[in-house]
Design a protein around this motif. Structure first.
Motif, PDB file in Angstrom:
ATOM      1  N   VAL A 154       0.892  -1.300   0.027  1.00  0.00           N
ATOM      2  CA  VAL A 154      -0.041   0.001  -0.029  1.00  0.00           C
ATOM      3  C   VAL A 154       0.791   1.335  -0.175  1.00  0.00           C
ATOM      4  CG1 VAL A 154      -1.755   1.362   1.226  1.00  0.00           C
ATOM      5  CG2 VAL A 154      -1.873  -1.079   1.251  1.00  0.00           C
ATOM      6  N   ASP A 155       1.771   1.399   0.918  1.00  0.00           N
ATOM      7  CA  ASP A 155       2.822   2.447   0.985  1.00  0.00           C
ATOM      8  C   ASP A 155       3.846   1.927   1.559  1.00  0.00           C
ATOM      9  OD1 ASP A 155       3.521   5.141   0.787  1.00  0.00           O
ATOM     10  OD2 ASP A 155       1.795   5.887   1.915  1.00  0.00           O
ATOM     11  N   TYR A 156       4.884   3.062   1.980  1.00  0.00           N
ATOM     12  CA  TYR A 156       6.149   2.796   2.779  1.00  0.00           C
ATOM     13  C   TYR A 156       5.775   2.035   3.974  1.00  0.00           C
ATOM     14  CZ  TYR A 156       8.834   6.337  -0.080  1.00  0.00           C
ATOM     15  OH  TYR A 156       9.391   6.893  -0.858  1.00  0.00           O
ATOM     16  N   PHE A 157       6.364   0.494   4.128  1.00  0.00           N
ATOM     17  CA  PHE A 157       6.124  -0.086   5.178  1.00  0.00           C
ATOM     18  C   PHE A 157       4.714  -0.342   5.599  1.00  0.00           C
ATOM     19  CE2 PHE A 157      10.308   2.256   5.658  1.00  0.00           C
ATOM     20  CZ  PHE A 157      11.104   1.087   5.780  1.00  0.00           C
ATOM     21  N   THR A 158       3.880  -0.351   4.679  1.00  0.00           N
ATOM     22  CA  THR A 158       2.480  -0.540   4.810  1.00  0.00           C
ATOM     23  C   THR A 158       1.853  -1.428   3.979  1.00  0.00           C
ATOM     24  OG1 THR A 158       2.140   1.888   5.627  1.00  0.00           O
ATOM     25  CG2 THR A 158       0.376   0.684   5.076  1.00  0.00           C
ATOM     26  N   THR A 159       1.128  -2.488   4.405  1.00  0.00           N
ATOM     27  CA  THR A 159       0.373  -3.334   3.470  1.00  0.00           C
ATOM     28  C   THR A 159      -1.014  -3.457   3.940  1.00  0.00           C
ATOM     29  OG1 THR A 159       0.365  -5.351   5.264  1.00  0.00           O
ATOM     30  CG2 THR A 159       2.499  -4.868   3.853  1.00  0.00           C
ATOM     31  N   ALA A 160      -1.682  -4.381   2.931  1.00  0.00           N
ATOM     32  CA  ALA A 160      -3.149  -4.329   3.240  1.00  0.00           C
ATOM     33  C   ALA A 160      -3.532  -5.211   4.500  1.00  0.00           C
ATOM     34  CB  ALA A 160      -3.906  -5.155   2.070  1.00  0.00           C
ATOM     35  N   LEU A 161      -2.631  -5.792   5.186  1.00  0.00           N
ATOM     36  CA  LEU A 161      -2.854  -6.570   6.276  1.00  0.00           C
ATOM     37  C   LEU A 161      -3.732  -5.822   7.259  1.00  0.00           C
ATOM     38  CD1 LEU A 161       0.360  -8.609   6.808  1.00  0.00           C
ATOM     39  CD2 LEU A 161      -1.821  -9.696   6.439  1.00  0.00           C
TER      40      LEU A 161
END
Length: 283
Positions: A154-161
């Motif tokens: 999704v973004d820096y160090f960011t997922t859809a979890l």
């Protein structure tokens, strides 16, 4: 530095781990190999109240053949992925990219799913997972569901979890007989990629029948170089064709400038490394 105090639990099953995550809310971190998490804790860039160690859950480890795809457990160490014959036969790009992760010590402890869930755009496994259309299987209190790689980062160090969800395994479609190469550029050995290119091609009689190309560290998330793929498919695998296709590597990217390189230099690297990676994958 010394990490802030936290509670430490070792669940014995996926259900136990999900329950612990749910009960702790957003104030918990999952520990698998710890190669990304421990430095963050020591620098106190994160101070969770609870660490949930999933390293002893058998269901999260191993690699198996499921017909048209492979399944790689989230807690499978990089070293096992790198050496596994199923991966080398059917998803060579994953094996080649894994070989470039850090050093042997890190590869024996760090995990395949941990690196992907960490979602560092400079990480070497994100672009191959995206290029090969991997699918992420996650579990939460509401059950299990799948997230395609194109939606996972999704973004820096960011997922859809979502909060309380745990990455269980990664499904990788089979690319049997495909050639592949992972090309990266870093300032010193074992450092993060300033730029990297994951390329997989199916060549039939000198013609590039199919191509998949992913870029590392050219945006806040891995980037699929679709313009490069479109310029390659149906063409003869000549140096001129590959060079022309590689000129489209920066299409749709948003490289940043930092202490390692500025955006313009990353764009230059993307074109050069794409040409090298595709050439190697088609050779």
């Amino acid at each position: 530095m010394i990490p802030a105090a936290f509670d430490y639990v070792v669940p014995a099953s996926v259900d136990d781990a999900v329950r612990e995550l749910h009960d702790a809310g957003e104030d918990a971190k999952v520990l698998a190999g710890g190669q990304s998490l421990l430095p963050v804790l020591r620098m106190r860039l994160a101070a969770p109240s609870k660490i949930i160690d999933i390293g002893r859950i058998p269901e999260l480890k191993g690699i198996r053949d499921e017909g048209d795809h492979l399944v790689i457990g989230a807690a499978t160490p990089h070293h096992e992925v790198q050496k596994n014959q199923l991966v080398r036969d059917h998803a060579l790009l994953i094996a080649l990219a894994t070989e470039t992760v850090a050093d042997p010590q890190v590869r024996h402890l760090g995990t395949f799913g941990g690196a992907l869930a960490h979602a560092d755009p400079a990480g070497d496994l994100l672009a191959p997972a995206l290029a090969l259309d991997a699918v992420f299987v996650v579990a939460g209190m509401d059950g299990r569901h799948e997230i395609p790689a194109s939606e996972f980062f999704v973004d820096y160090f960011t997922t859809a979890l979502r909060p309380g969800e745990l990455l269980l395994e990664v499904k990788v479609p089979k690319y049997t007989g495909w050639r592949a190469h992972y090309e990266k550029f870093n300032r010193v050995a074992q450092a993060w990629s300033i730029c990297g290119v994951a390329a997989a091609c199916r060549v039939d009689g000198g013609t590039i029948a199919e191509a998949r190309v992913g870029l590392t560290n050219m945006s806040s998330v891995p980037v699929r170089a679709r313009a490069v793929e479109q310029a390659l498919v149906g063409q003869q695998a000549t140096a001129e064709v590959i060079k022309a296709a590689a000129s489209h590597a920066v299409d749709g990217t948003l490289p940043t400038s930092d202490g390692n390189a500025d955006a313009e230099y990353r764009e230059h690297l993307a074109k050069v490394l794409t040409e090298r990676a595709v050439t190697a994958a088609c050779s």
